[in-house]
Design a protein around this motif. Structure first.
Motif, short mmCIF file in Angstrom:
data_model
loop_
_atom_site.label_atom_id
_atom_site.label_comp_id
_atom_site.label_asym_id
_atom_site.label_seq_id
_atom_site.Cartn_x
_atom_site.Cartn_y
_atom_site.Cartn_z
N UNK A 61 -1.42 -2.75 -3.06
CA UNK A 61 -1.85 -2.04 -1.84
C UNK A 61 -2.79 -2.90 -1.00
N UNK A 62 -3.75 -3.53 -1.64
CA UNK A 62 -4.66 -4.43 -0.92
C UNK A 62 -3.88 -5.60 -0.31
N UNK A 65 -2.34 -4.49 2.85
CA UNK A 65 -3.32 -4.40 3.93
C UNK A 65 -3.73 -5.77 4.44
N UNK A 66 -3.90 -6.72 3.53
CA UNK A 66 -4.24 -8.09 3.95
C UNK A 66 -3.12 -8.68 4.80
N UNK A 68 -0.93 -6.89 6.57
CA UNK A 68 -0.94 -6.15 7.84
C UNK A 68 -2.06 -6.66 8.74
N UNK A 69 -3.10 -7.22 8.14
CA UNK A 69 -4.20 -7.79 8.90
C UNK A 69 -3.96 -9.24 9.31
N UNK A 71 -2.86 -11.91 7.35
CA UNK A 71 -3.01 -12.97 6.35
C UNK A 71 -1.73 -13.08 5.51
N UNK A 93 5.09 0.29 0.07
CA UNK A 93 3.97 -0.19 0.86
C UNK A 93 4.14 -1.64 1.31
N UNK A 99 6.26 -6.28 4.83
CA UNK A 99 4.99 -7.00 4.97
C UNK A 99 5.06 -8.36 4.28
N UNK B 131 -5.85 1.80 -0.57
CA UNK B 131 -5.71 0.38 -0.91
C UNK B 131 -5.24 -0.43 0.31
N UNK B 132 -4.31 0.13 1.08
CA UNK B 132 -3.86 -0.56 2.30
C UNK B 132 -5.05 -0.73 3.24
N UNK B 136 -6.82 -4.11 4.71
CA UNK B 136 -7.06 -4.36 6.14
C UNK B 136 -8.54 -4.67 6.39
#
Lengths: 314, 282
Positions: A61-62, A65-66, A68-69, A71, A93, A99, B131-132, B136
């Motif tokens: 999950x992290x 997000x990374x 999506x940001x 990276x 996800x 992603x 977590x997402x 971010x």
């Protein structure tokens, strides 16, 4: 003298090199950085390394997000936990929104050895191959691993890289070319075709030597890109030789053997023999002894080849 | 984008109007789709209106701005509420809302970041949004960006173990640019959360995980805004708003009724719901 390097070591080295080239590359691990070799990156770029603890789903999950940001996260742990424990977060996800997450999973297959069945991922390629948008790579040696890691870092979208624990022979030289979705022809032959990947490629090449001494010439293809799969090259060699053997350190359900079977059944139905784990779990033991017990050897591949060749229509 | 951002700084009355308008659109779109999740969408209306009306720095004309604040709808089934607020803010035409859940629509049953302008994460499988959002928030630190990240979870959702993995990680990495909001409406599909799987004591749990905890009235924009402002001033730890809400808020026959978690109103119920909402805060 053949050099031996584990594919996980090659991953660690290439990730370290990429870290210097691209500040957008970050790495995550789930408390196994010393084993997956992300520790090399962690030491060099501590501000871009994130140990997520023993929490594989959270790590994915992290990583999403990374990505999506903006990276390029490489997320590593043992294959059975990366692909198994975190499969649904990977699907929903990471893969669904396509992603840019790179999952580099080490300690795949029987060759984990003494830790036994709980730690031996024999189904991970099957799980990830079924997920849309996912690229699945099973490099055969250190040279190909470094090229595959570089391809993952360069090409957009989710990647699954399957890496091994033990030191394995370096098969390729510095001029070796790797491309996602392409099967390299390592040896030409007339009587059958062997498609192998990961640590089974070396025994496959030895099997071709054994068979040649018996008068059977085998083409050997590197099936490192399980998805996307190079159907064209496989069909070409299947038509030319009339029989196919697959060899993988994975279940014969859902992996390289299944991918080949699907393509051949639709496009060129020739006799096929699949070398791999025959729908069972592994067990504890020394890697070499385990591989021998489960038939993942040059002789095992050669035996399957004789059987497939014998079934060819005369 | 400057630090001041391009948010609209809506007044409290304007936020309430945005929320009530969103409620009307939620009813219309779920009714038009013939399926969807009105209960947990209605409970989140003021939370989303406050976020998109005043708290978040977002520009509907530039939904991909790398400096924008991010929102992750971890309780993805409340997509109608998010779509209604995004449309009201101009991310896409409001007329498109009735395309919800239709074949070929940009408005999928659960949020899809690749289809809908303004949607920052694809969600729907519960427990994964935190977590997402954490990733971010961490990405902002690595990339040297100043954006903040917000995520909305359901109170039934916190039964997912991955929520607590992410809670631990966000505190460990001191993600003070991360704010979670729990929509505490007290109901999940099979009944009251206290009966199905009691999540309490939530305040003690989040505090024990290293978060700054704010207990707020999830239907009061002023209460939400005060907590968001305090979270913004918080250093070295993430913040969580425990937002007390009413499931189905604003529609009398849906309020506090678990059966309205995931079904669409019929024509008569839709008319009654809209009539009640027309009488709400304008």
């Amino acid at each position: 003298m053949t050099e031996y390097i584990a594919t996980r070591d090659a991953y660690g080295q290439e990730l370290l090199a990429l870290g210097a080239e691209n500040p957008r590359i970050v790495a995550l691990d789930a408390d196994l950085s010393g084993s997956t070799k992300t520790s090399l990156f962690a030491r060099a770029y501590p501000e871009r390394f994130f140990n997520m603890g023993i929490a594989e789903q959270d790590m994915m999950g992290f990583a999403a997000g990374l990505a999506a940001g903006g990276l390029i996260p490489f997320a590593s742990t043992f294959a059975v936990f990366a692909a198994g424990r975190a499969l649904e977060p990977i699907r929903n996800t990471i893969a669904y929104p396509r992603l840019n997450v790179k999952i580099a999973a080490s300690h795949a297959g029987l060759s984990v050895g003494e830790d036994g069945a709980s730690h031996q991922a024999l189904e991970d390629v099957a799980w990830l191959r079924a997920v849309p948008h996912m690229t699945v790579l099973v490099p055969a040696d250190a040279v190909e691993t470094r090229l595959a890691v570089r391809a993952a870092a360069t090409e957009p979208g989710p990647f699954y890289l399957r890496l091994g624990r033990p030191a394995t022979p370096v098969l390729f030289g510095p001029d070796y070319r790797f491309a996602v979705g392409r099967m390299n022809v390592l040896r030409e032959g007339r009587d059958l075709t062997i498609v192998a990947n990961g640590l089974m490629l070396a025994p496959a090449l030895r099997a071709a030597e054994i068979l040649a001494a018996e008068g059977l010439t085998a083409a050997v293809l590197n099936g490192s890109s399980v998805k996307p799969f190079d159907a064209e090259t496989l069909l070409h060699w299947a038509a030319r030789t009339g029989a196919v053997v697959t060899a993988e350190e994975h279940s014969i359900v859902g992996g390289l053997g299944s991918a080949a079977a699907e393509i051949l059944a639709e496009g060129c139905p020739v006799p096929l023999a699949r070398v791999g784990i025959r729908d069972s779990f592994g067990e504890s033991g020394e890697p070499e002894a385990l591989l021998a017990k489960y038939g993942l050897t040059a002789e095992g591949v050669a035996a399957a080849a004789r059987s497939a060749a014998a079934r060819k229509l005369k | 984008m400057s630090d001041e951002g391009t948010n609209t700084y809506m007044s409290e009355a304007e936020i309430k109007a945005l929320a009530n308008g969103a409620r009307r659109d939620i009813i219309r779109m779920v009714a038009a789709a013939g399926s969807g999740h009105p209960g947990g969408s209605l409970s989140a209306a003021e939370i989303l209106a406050t976020l998109y009306g005043t708290e978040m720095r977002v520009d509907p004309a530039r939904p991909d701005d790398p400096e924008r604040d991010r929102f992750v709808l971890s309780k993805g089934h409340a997509a109608p509420a998010l779509y209604a607020v995004l449309a009201a803010r101009g991310f896409f035409p409001r007329a498109e809302l009735t395309e919800l859940r239709r074949l070929g629509s940009r408005l999928q049953g659960h949020p899809d970041m690749r289809k809908t302008p303004g949607v920052d994460a694809s969600t729907g499988s519960l427990g994964q949004g935190l977590a997402i959002a954490g990733g971010l928030a961490l990405a902002a630190r690595v990339a040297g960006r100043s954006y903040r990240v917000y995520t909305l979870l359901g109170d039934g959702e916190v039964a997912e173990g991955m929520v607590w993995e992410a809670a631990m990680a966000a505190a460990h990495y001191r993600l003070d640019n991360l704010v979670a909001i729990i929509d505490l409406n007290g109901l999940q599909i099979d009944g009251p959360t206290a009966v199905v799987m009691n999540p309490e004591p939530l305040e003690a749990k989040w505090a024990a995980f290293g978060w700054r905890v704010f207990s707020v009235d999830g239907h009061d924009p002023a209460s939400l805004q005060a907590a968001f402002a305090a979270a913004r001033q918080t250093r070295d730890q993430p913040s969580v708003l425990l937002a007390r809400t009413v499931k189905g808020k604003g529609v009398s026959f849906m309020e506090n009724r678990a059966e309205w978690h995931g079904k669409a109103p019929n024509a008569e119920q839709t008319a009654r719901a809209l009539a009640e909402l027309e009488g709400g805060a304008a």
